[in-house]
Scaffold this active site. Structure first.
Site, short mmCIF file in Angstrom:
data_model
loop_
_atom_site.label_atom_id
_atom_site.label_comp_id
_atom_site.label_asym_id
_atom_site.label_seq_id
_atom_site.Cartn_x
_atom_site.Cartn_y
_atom_site.Cartn_z
N PHE A 1 0.85 -1.18 0.00
CA PHE A 1 0.00 0.00 0.00
C PHE A 1 0.90 1.24 0.00
O PHE A 1 1.82 1.35 0.82
CB PHE A 1 -0.92 -0.01 1.23
CG PHE A 1 -1.98 1.05 1.14
CD1 PHE A 1 -2.96 0.97 0.16
CD2 PHE A 1 -1.98 2.13 2.00
CE1 PHE A 1 -3.94 1.95 0.05
CE2 PHE A 1 -2.96 3.11 1.90
CZ PHE A 1 -3.94 3.02 0.93
N ASP B 1 2.18 -4.84 8.30
CA ASP B 1 0.97 -4.02 8.26
C ASP B 1 -0.22 -4.96 8.15
O ASP B 1 -0.33 -5.73 7.18
CB ASP B 1 1.04 -3.07 7.05
CG ASP B 1 -0.18 -2.16 6.95
OD1 ASP B 1 -1.22 -2.47 7.57
OD2 ASP B 1 -0.10 -1.15 6.23
N TYR C 1 -10.67 0.81 10.69
CA TYR C 1 -11.94 1.12 10.01
C TYR C 1 -12.30 0.13 8.90
O TYR C 1 -13.29 0.33 8.22
CB TYR C 1 -11.96 2.56 9.50
CG TYR C 1 -10.83 2.99 8.58
CD1 TYR C 1 -10.85 2.68 7.23
CD2 TYR C 1 -9.77 3.74 9.07
CE1 TYR C 1 -9.83 3.10 6.39
CE2 TYR C 1 -8.74 4.16 8.24
CZ TYR C 1 -8.78 3.83 6.91
OH TYR C 1 -7.77 4.24 6.08
N LYS C 2 -11.48 -0.90 8.73
CA LYS C 2 -11.82 -1.90 7.70
C LYS C 2 -12.56 -3.06 8.36
O LYS C 2 -13.72 -2.92 8.71
CB LYS C 2 -10.53 -2.33 6.99
CG LYS C 2 -9.82 -1.18 6.27
CD LYS C 2 -8.55 -1.66 5.60
CE LYS C 2 -7.75 -0.50 5.01
NZ LYS C 2 -8.43 0.16 3.88
N ARG D 1 -12.57 -5.10 -7.08
CA ARG D 1 -12.20 -5.63 -5.77
C ARG D 1 -13.45 -5.88 -4.92
O ARG D 1 -14.28 -4.97 -4.76
CB ARG D 1 -11.28 -4.62 -5.08
CG ARG D 1 -10.62 -5.12 -3.84
CD ARG D 1 -9.58 -4.15 -3.32
NE ARG D 1 -10.21 -2.96 -2.74
CZ ARG D 1 -9.62 -2.20 -1.80
NH1 ARG D 1 -8.40 -2.47 -1.36
NH2 ARG D 1 -10.24 -1.15 -1.32
#
Lengths: 452, 452
Positions: free
Chosen positions: B129, B198, B223-224, B411
């Protein structure tokens, strides 16, 4: 001697009186701690609920565009800009004050390294808010700089040719003493030194004009006088002359020129957006947005100038009433009496000993309270007095002294948005009773718990 | 070919079925984007409202003690610990993933500098990322290190004697490919290299055991899959063997051993608390606490192992149904089909050309859609297909390719807490219709707006 009736009359005449209705003040509380955590605006619960249930719950990821989440740090920043003499597009609301300070210090040291590589010192005040010193200390260690701490009266003499940055908090958290930002900045610039200002106790409390003062960098807090809620995001401003020269090492994707290109190389966004790092806590940021709306409601009534006039009237009244009504109890005044040197708080000292001139009247007998084993600097009684006041609904806070230069402090913040003149009268009346009845000597007020 | 009725039967038999009732799923939406922003738990609005109106509005500064605000980063961190193979007291919920990565990389480089001063490289994946790469890049510049980016298949060979750190995202954000954390960590350690993980797409999505893997440092996102709300605070974990060796340059007062002593010198707290910096956004942190409660509600039902079994069943079903029902439309599979290499998402590629083997069936005629001028890599149609699905209530997202190695991606995230087997069937049926009717070619699905 000002009477209760006169205070009530001052409230009646106060053109800002109506702003209090924007806030949800707990019944029975006189809240003189808005310099620590501002009061909740009445509009906040519904706005936060809307962010949670509609923006997040219903619209989910669409809200990044539809609700403006992407730009909220900037749109909230634009509101803050109106309170600190900055322009729209120059401020972002993001992260914490400590982290924002790290960003601006990093960038400022980069500029100094390029423009004046022989300058290897950062000057600050020994009594600056500690987190500012910790962040500067850590960065100095990384970059080979030296952090030099001085007393306020030594600042002018410390601005020498080996200094790169002067880092100050505009209004001191302990004493409420305020620097003349324009004069100090001019003095620093005259010696080739950049300035970094922490506005934690200034933004929304006193007029600030970063542009007129030609300041270089500034950070500040969202949860004190901006009423943004506990731990609300902080803010950062950079003088446009510096913004695009460097970026900062917290180079996260929200500060990227094109975050959704997902390129592996960092290209900083133009302007203040490069002071963003990661995704921001939208619910807390929304509460800050509400807090700012409540503060900006003063704009049609004269804005920060009107708030400042009322703040000075409130703090003048508090000082005068304490002098009149609480004499003989060993209280001193830590906050400057000159208006130009005072923020929006009043700090009283309290000690037993020959070192503090009392406001008026005589000191209590030495050692009178030593048996109580009070926390935070021994036997000043300041901690217990604050606890006794809180028990009566008068909320201020205690800050321990260091047993040397700094005395124990009773700290009272006066947020002119929601504090009135009768509040001041009542607070002092409670203080008088706590002192005169020795109520503060009760054991329950001398039990230490975690300090706020 | 699996039928709708069979999918409905799988839902009936699903022991985790009841967990869906803990979430407030918008009606008419099949939400396959929990890997970007998790769904709101039903309990969150009331809990956030309580934080706002009672903890803040009524109790004000008392809540630092009374409501446990001071310790909330740690108490929320303790809940996260249960999901990632860490112990209580080893995790704090704080700041953003980017900022936490800066902290752990700083500390890791300090350790490397002391233990192995000749190691001057950080290795990561080119398709990591981007914010991770930006942060590492900035820190490498500061510290005189070099960031080396490799493809996944080159990692093993890149672990050479000049490498200090291996920094990887456990589950790739674009492809859903998952590393074997224990094996990769062991390989790195065998070469004297520290590992930084991560967990943004892992925590709450796949079983993680940092302790068993002997990982060194980890960060992750709130928040995922943890359903903490937009921009919820992130988290940080450090292997206890490293925690007290160094601290990190974001040395704010919340990481101080005695923050309320207000001493001018920084003394790091013991343990993970030294990875705190400034005051945290309590309202957003409270929402994260709620999100974790909803995730931890799976514990009596088998916890992460049960969630993982369901996640694999969901993604297996999705892949199979796409192969069965969407053949002949140029779709490919970017996510590994091997269970051990797959996270909780499935990414489909789409392109016109000879480079992508279709899942089955034939490619559409070359150039068939080039006239539409679609964004993000030209003419794959992936962006428009995602938009057409969103218009039908099937929410996934689009990630642009780079025109070379990385293809445009559709996705789809499958959060087993609230996604069921019938959802999968319906999503694929919508995808089939969008493709077979050429609905995605409508102009409105080819208008680019800001990407989420």
């Amino acid at each position: 001697m000002t009477s209760l009736a006169q205070c009530q009359a001052l409230d009646q005449q106060d053109p800002l009186r109506g702003l209090r209705d924007l806030f949800d003040l707990p019944p029975g509380v006189i809240y003189l701690d808005g310099n620590s955590l501002g009061v909740m605006p009445k509009a906040t619960p519904a706005r936060v609920a809307d962010c949670v249930t509609r923006e997040w719950g219903t619209d989910l990821i669409q809200s990044w565009n539809k609700a403006g989440w992407f730009n909220r740090p900037q749109s909230v920043g634009d509101k803050i800009a109106r309170l600190i003499g900055a322009s729209a597009g120059q401020v972002v609301a993001t992260d914490s004050t400590s982290i924002n300070l790290f960003k601006v210090l990093s960038a400022a040291l980069n500029i100094a390294a390029e423009d004046a590589p022989r300058r290897k010192r950062i000057v600050s005040e020994r009594s600056n808010f500690p987190t500012d010193l910790y962040i500067a200390e850590a960065l100095c260690k990384e970059r080979g700089f030296e952090l030099v701490l001085v007393e306020p009266e030594e600042i002018a003499a410390s601005l020498t040719a080996d200094v790169a940055l002067l880092m100050l908090t505009h209004v001191n958290y302990r004493t409420g003493a305020m620097h003349d930002m324009a004069a100090v900045t001019a003095a620093a610039h005259a010696e080739g030194i950049l300035t970094v200002w922490d506005l934690a106790h200034s933004a929304g409390a006193v007029p600030v004009d970063l542009t007129a003062a030609k300041a270089d960098f500034a950070v500040g807090c969202g949860y004190k006088y901006l009423n943004g809620g506990p731990g609300a995001p902080a803010f950062v401003w950079v003088n446009p002359m510096h913004t695009d020269r460097f970026w900062q090492p917290l180079a996260g994707w929200w500060g990227h020129a094109t975050p959704f290109a997902f390129t592996p190389d960092y290209q900083p966004a133009a302007g203040i957006t490069r002071y963003m790092c990661g995704t921001q806590p939208m619910i807390s940021l929304t509460a800050l947005d509400c807090g700012l709306d409540a503060t900006l409601a003063a704009e049609p009534l004269g804005g920060m100038a009107a708030l400042r006039a009322k703040s000075l009237a409130l703090t003048d009244l508090f000082i005068q009433l304490v002098e009149d009504r609480c004499a003989g109890h060993g209280l001193g005044l830590a906050t400057p009496s000159a208006h130009g040197q005072r923020g929006s708080q009043v700090c009283l000292t309290r000690e037993y000993g020959p070192h503090t001139p009392p406001l008026r009247g005589s000191l209590p007998p030495e050692g009178a309270a030593t048996a109580l084993g009070r926390p935070g600097g021994g036997d000043s009684g300041a901690y217990a007095i604050v606890q006794a006041l809180i028990a009566r609904g008068v909320v201020g806070d205690f800050r321990a002294g260091d047993g040397q230069r700094h005395k124990d402090i009773l700290r009272f913040g006066f947020t002119p948005l929601y504090i009135g003149f009768e509040d001041v009268w009542s607070a002092v009346e409670h203080l008088r009773q706590v002192l005169e009845t020795n109520e503060w000597q009760r054991p329950e007020f001398n039990q230490k718990h975690a300090v706020t």
